[in-house]
Scaffold this active site. Structure first.
Site, short mmCIF file in Angstrom:
data_model
loop_
_atom_site.label_atom_id
_atom_site.label_comp_id
_atom_site.label_asym_id
_atom_site.label_seq_id
_atom_site.Cartn_x
_atom_site.Cartn_y
_atom_site.Cartn_z
N ARG A 1 15.59 50.76 32.71
CA ARG A 1 15.82 48.88 32.47
C ARG A 1 14.57 47.89 32.34
O ARG A 1 13.97 47.51 33.92
CB ARG A 1 16.41 48.54 33.68
CG ARG A 1 17.55 47.68 32.56
CD ARG A 1 18.09 47.25 34.40
NE ARG A 1 17.60 46.38 34.59
CZ ARG A 1 17.68 45.83 36.12
NH1 ARG A 1 19.11 46.50 37.12
NH2 ARG A 1 17.10 45.43 37.38
N HIS B 1 19.19 41.99 35.64
CA HIS B 1 20.14 42.67 35.55
C HIS B 1 20.31 42.05 33.86
O HIS B 1 21.40 42.81 33.55
CB HIS B 1 20.61 42.37 37.21
CG HIS B 1 21.73 42.69 36.85
ND1 HIS B 1 22.22 43.89 36.49
CD2 HIS B 1 22.83 41.83 36.19
CE1 HIS B 1 23.99 44.28 37.44
NE2 HIS B 1 24.22 42.79 36.63
N TYR C 1 10.88 41.37 41.11
CA TYR C 1 11.03 42.47 42.32
C TYR C 1 10.22 43.93 42.01
O TYR C 1 10.09 44.30 41.93
CB TYR C 1 12.13 43.02 42.16
CG TYR C 1 13.33 43.12 41.59
CD1 TYR C 1 13.61 44.25 40.89
CD2 TYR C 1 14.53 42.01 41.02
CE1 TYR C 1 14.51 44.21 39.75
CE2 TYR C 1 14.91 41.72 40.10
CZ TYR C 1 14.96 42.60 39.43
OH TYR C 1 16.24 43.19 38.20
#
Length: 423
Positions: free
Chosen positions: A328, A332, A340
């Site tokens: 990904r 999110h 991160y």
């Protein structure tokens, strides 16, 4: 006092010997379990070439013991990532490969338009991109028959589009418009289309697996011969619903294909911090079903392994777990800045972009010219202009419409606010 201290010392020493023996026994038991698992994997047999194509073929699991079969599709590529292409062994015709490209490129461009609409404050809620992992959703769904079912998650827009849902429905849904599939009641791909075999997802990860098991059980009772794909992420595989649903499907030998998208992060949690297995497909052994690993950025490999899994499931073999190794490349959601994730990691996976990779494959293998791909892309862009315009022209829903179609209104009337509460 001295006698008491001596008695306590002897007791502690005896307990220490017991603890040591217990630890040794537990260590031996763990080593035995690991050895047994290794033997089970070694005895799983090999995946040999099929007589017709030479491609790996699925081997049914033994029911008298755990049988685990792993397929790692061979990557056809030169030494550098920049030259990656897709698997050369395929049953796809040229026309199918170009149609596959249409859906892959459509997914990428629809999501890009959604991001633009989001930044213009025209989207209600969040946008959850699948940048870098579109090939998994498109390739696996394309392998199904028209009457089969899918239960996608928020990052499986490619499967929804491949199932025949028009982009205008997606845009109107994200903007909570009256002409959207849910008429503004819900957002993103939280809707369904039973005629096209699309069961809308809910936000509780893993819960769609038992739902799809129920759909397939009903299909068996009605003698429909359907297969279904339930998509799940690496984080969602750690939920109880995943276990219960897949265990039921395995025991009942339901034709359920669970596609586990191993994209390295469950929101911001790296996969290695929420599961101890190296490969998510290793979990298939616990259910006595086949587990397969495929390069999730190779759209042809995703199609081929799912096609064979569907044939296996449809013929009575039962459930199958496919792990797609992918990544990904966005947070999110659009609000997540992905701080991160190490920059070097993103750069590494950008070189393995599934769209670029498939374009290289098509042109290098003489399947299509660059000009042909550009024409397909231009057609998609023109299509999306019209689809966005249609969605934007839709009015917002009237407030009272929220009371309709929550339940079957032919049986239960719409639930309006009681007169006593009106002011």
């Amino acid at each position: 006092m001295a006698n008491k201290r001596e008695a306590k010392r002897k007791e502690a020493k005896a307990n220490g010997r017991k603890s040591s023996r217990r630890e040794k026994a537990e260590t031996a038991q763990a080593a035995s379990a690991v050895a047994a698992a290794e033997i089970a994997l070694d005895e799983a047999g090999t995946v040999g070439p099929s007589p017709e194509s030479g491609a790996p073929q699925i081997v049914a699991p033994a029911r008298d013991g755990v049988r685990f079969v792993e397929i790692v599709e061979g990557v056809q590529a030169p030494a550098t990532d920049e030259g990656l292409i897709c698997s050369l062994e395929t049953t796809l015709s040229r026309e199918q490969m170009l149609e596959l490209y249409y859906y892959l490129k459509l997914t990428r461009l629809v999501e890009e338009r959604l991001v633009n609409l989001y930044r213009q404050n025209k989207v209600i809620g969040g946008v959850y991109r699948s940048l870098g992992q579109e090939a998994t959703a498109v390739g696996t769904c394309y392998a199904l028959e028209p009457g089969d079912f899918i239960a996608p998650l928020i990052r499986d827009l490619g499967a929804v589009l491949t199932k025949g849902i028009r982009p205008r429905a997606i845009f109107a849904q994200y903007m909570a418009k009256a002409w959207g599939p849910s008429e503004g009641r819900d957002l993103n791909i939280h809707f369904g289309d039973m005629e096209r075999g699309f069961i809308g997802p809910i936000s509780h990860l893993g819960d769609m697996i038992p739902v799809m098991a129920g759909v397939l059980l009903a299909g068996r009772m009605q003698k429909k011969g359907i297969v279904a794909i339930a998509y799940i992420g690496d984080g969602g595989m750690s939920t109880g619903a995943f276990h219960e649903g897949l265990n039921f499907a395995a025991v009942q030998r339901l034709p359920l294909i669970v596609v586990a998208e191993h994209n390295c992060y469950a929101y911001s949690t790296p996969t290695h911090k929420q599961t101890a297995v190296k490969n998510l497909a290793d979990k298939a052994a616990g259910y006595g079903i086949p587990g397969y690993i495929v390069d999730g950025n190779d759209i042809i490999a995703c199609y081929e392994v799912t096609k064979r899994a569907a044939e296996f499931a449809r013929s009575g073999g039962g459930a199958v777990l496919i792990e797609a190794k992918t990544y990904r490349r966005k947070g999110h959601a659009e609000h997540d800045d992905q701080r991160y994730v190490p920059r070097e990691e993103l750069e590494l996976w950008e070189k393995r972009d599934p769209v670029d990779r498939y374009e290289r494959h098509l042109t290098s293998q003489g399947i299509a010219t660059r000009e042909e791909l550009d024409r397909i892309t231009a057609g998609i862009k023109q299509e999306l202009e019209e689809e966005v315009a249609w969605a934007e022209s839709s009015p917002l829903p009237e407030p009272e419409r929220a009371a309709y179609n929550v339940y079957d209104n032919s049986i239960v009337p719409p639930a309006f606010r009681p007169k006593v509460l009106e002011r």
